[in-house]
Design a protein around this motif. Sequence first.
Motif, PDB file in Angstrom:
ATOM      1  N   TYR A   1     -17.602   5.688 -10.455  1.00 35.73           N
ATOM      2  CA  TYR A   1     -18.080   6.395  -9.275  1.00 35.73           C
ATOM      3  C   TYR A   1     -18.450   5.409  -8.163  1.00 35.73           C
ATOM      4  O   TYR A   1     -18.100   5.624  -6.993  1.00 35.73           O
ATOM      5  N   LEU A   2     -19.143   4.328  -8.521  1.00 30.06           N
ATOM      6  CA  LEU A   2     -19.515   3.336  -7.507  1.00 30.06           C
ATOM      7  C   LEU A   2     -18.278   2.668  -6.905  1.00 30.06           C
ATOM      8  O   LEU A   2     -18.255   2.365  -5.707  1.00 30.06           O
ATOM      9  N   LEU A   3     -17.255   2.429  -7.705  1.00 30.92           N
ATOM     10  CA  LEU A   3     -16.001   1.893  -7.182  1.00 30.92           C
ATOM     11  C   LEU A   3     -15.430   2.831  -6.136  1.00 30.92           C
ATOM     12  O   LEU A   3     -15.007   2.391  -5.056  1.00 30.92           O
ATOM     13  N   TYR A   4     -15.419   4.108  -6.412  1.00 28.92           N
ATOM     14  CA  TYR A   4     -14.926   5.112  -5.467  1.00 28.92           C
ATOM     15  C   TYR A   4     -15.729   5.083  -4.168  1.00 28.92           C
ATOM     16  O   TYR A   4     -15.163   5.079  -3.074  1.00 28.92           O
ATOM     17  N   VAL A   5     -17.050   5.035  -4.275  1.00 23.39           N
ATOM     18  CA  VAL A   5     -17.906   5.015  -3.084  1.00 23.39           C
ATOM     19  C   VAL A   5     -17.700   3.728  -2.290  1.00 23.39           C
ATOM     20  O   VAL A   5     -17.561   3.760  -1.055  1.00 23.39           O
ATOM     21  N   LEU A   6     -17.671   2.590  -2.973  1.00 21.68           N
ATOM     22  CA  LEU A   6     -17.492   1.313  -2.274  1.00 21.68           C
ATOM     23  C   LEU A   6     -16.124   1.223  -1.597  1.00 21.68           C
ATOM     24  O   LEU A   6     -16.021   0.753  -0.456  1.00 21.68           O
ATOM     25  N   LEU A   7     -15.099   1.656  -2.301  1.00 20.69           N
ATOM     26  CA  LEU A   7     -13.777   1.653  -1.679  1.00 20.69           C
ATOM     27  C   LEU A   7     -13.725   2.592  -0.475  1.00 20.69           C
ATOM     28  O   LEU A   7     -13.093   2.277   0.531  1.00 20.69           O
ATOM     29  N   SER A   8     -14.389   3.722  -0.571  1.00 23.33           N
ATOM     30  CA  SER A   8     -14.418   4.662   0.555  1.00 23.33           C
ATOM     31  C   SER A   8     -15.120   4.056   1.763  1.00 23.33           C
ATOM     32  O   SER A   8     -14.729   4.299   2.910  1.00 23.33           O
ATOM     33  N   ASN A   9     -16.151   3.258   1.521  1.00 24.29           N
ATOM     34  CA  ASN A   9     -16.908   2.659   2.627  1.00 24.29           C
ATOM     35  C   ASN A   9     -16.273   1.394   3.180  1.00 24.29           C
ATOM     36  O   ASN A   9     -16.307   1.173   4.394  1.00 24.29           O
ATOM     37  N   TYR A  10     -15.722   0.558   2.313  1.00 16.67           N
ATOM     38  CA  TYR A  10     -15.306  -0.771   2.752  1.00 16.67           C
ATOM     39  C   TYR A  10     -13.797  -1.014   2.707  1.00 16.67           C
ATOM     40  O   TYR A  10     -13.346  -2.059   3.155  1.00 16.67           O
ATOM     41  N   ALA A  11     -13.040  -0.110   2.152  1.00 17.29           N
ATOM     42  CA  ALA A  11     -11.589  -0.288   2.086  1.00 17.29           C
ATOM     43  C   ALA A  11     -10.900   0.952   2.650  1.00 17.29           C
ATOM     44  O   ALA A  11     -10.073   1.584   1.994  1.00 17.29           O
ATOM     45  N   GLY A  12     -11.258   1.280   3.866  1.00 13.43           N
ATOM     46  CA  GLY A  12     -10.720   2.474   4.514  1.00 13.43           C
ATOM     47  C   GLY A  12      -9.205   2.464   4.622  1.00 13.43           C
ATOM     48  O   GLY A  12      -8.559   3.494   4.459  1.00 13.43           O
ATOM     49  N   GLY A  13      -8.634   1.286   4.887  1.00 15.66           N
ATOM     50  CA  GLY A  13      -7.179   1.199   4.994  1.00 15.66           C
ATOM     51  C   GLY A  13      -6.504   1.541   3.684  1.00 15.66           C
ATOM     52  O   GLY A  13      -5.528   2.299   3.653  1.00 15.66           O
ATOM     53  N   PHE A  14      -7.029   0.987   2.595  1.00 11.76           N
ATOM     54  CA  PHE A  14      -6.461   1.280   1.274  1.00 11.76           C
ATOM     55  C   PHE A  14      -6.645   2.745   0.906  1.00 11.76           C
ATOM     56  O   PHE A  14      -5.713   3.399   0.437  1.00 11.76           O
ATOM     57  N   MET A  15      -7.839   3.266   1.132  1.00  4.88           N
ATOM     58  CA  MET A  15      -8.115   4.653   0.758  1.00  4.88           C
ATOM     59  C   MET A  15      -7.336   5.641   1.623  1.00  4.88           C
ATOM     60  O   MET A  15      -7.073   6.763   1.203  1.00  4.88           O
TER      61      MET A  15
ATOM     62  N   ALA B   1     -19.634   3.383 -17.868  1.00 10.46           N
ATOM     63  CA  ALA B   1     -18.268   3.367 -17.335  1.00 10.46           C
ATOM     64  C   ALA B   1     -18.110   4.374 -16.201  1.00 10.46           C
ATOM     65  O   ALA B   1     -17.499   4.069 -15.170  1.00 10.46           O
ATOM     66  N   PHE B   2     -18.672   5.571 -16.364  1.00 13.35           N
ATOM     67  CA  PHE B   2     -18.518   6.573 -15.320  1.00 13.35           C
ATOM     68  C   PHE B   2     -19.281   6.185 -14.061  1.00 13.35           C
ATOM     69  O   PHE B   2     -18.774   6.379 -12.946  1.00 13.35           O
ATOM     70  N   VAL B   3     -20.470   5.645 -14.200  1.00 15.93           N
ATOM     71  CA  VAL B   3     -21.236   5.227 -13.023  1.00 15.93           C
ATOM     72  C   VAL B   3     -20.492   4.110 -12.284  1.00 15.93           C
ATOM     73  O   VAL B   3     -20.413   4.119 -11.046  1.00 15.93           O
ATOM     74  N   LEU B   4     -19.927   3.162 -13.015  1.00 15.34           N
ATOM     75  CA  LEU B   4     -19.149   2.096 -12.368  1.00 15.34           C
ATOM     76  C   LEU B   4     -17.916   2.658 -11.665  1.00 15.34           C
ATOM     77  O   LEU B   4     -17.578   2.241 -10.562  1.00 15.34           O
TER      78      LEU B   4
END
Length: 122
Positions: free
Chosen positions: A56-70, A51-54
């Motif tokens: 963390y990966l959600l945070y990284v992916l959102l930071s890279n690909y959802a800049g507007g949302f973040m 759960a924690f790795v997922l």
Amino acid sequence: MATDAPPPPEISTDARPAQPTTEAFVATQESEEFGELRRSHRSFAFPLTIAFVLWYLLYVLLSNYAGGFMGTKVYSNINVAFVFGLAQFVTTFLIAWLYSRHAAAKLDPKAEAIKSRMEADA
């Protein structure tokens, strides 16, 4: 001045308990009690780790690909990315606290019982 008295007997200051044999370790590892200890540890640690790795990966992916949302402002100069970043620290400490409670309640008593039995048998 020399004496003819014998030297004092050697006193062992080694306070460590006697070590169990290899066969005792193998027998303990194959016991139901040890299997229960391992299951209890794994049933807690593995799901939380995944759960924690997922998370963390959600945070990284959102930071890279959802800049507007973040970059969405939550309050003043605090944005969603900052909140997610702080939440990473909070979840890390929460998991550590939960694990320490789980270990104290479920793992440590079982491990201590196994250890005591092995030391008594040695």
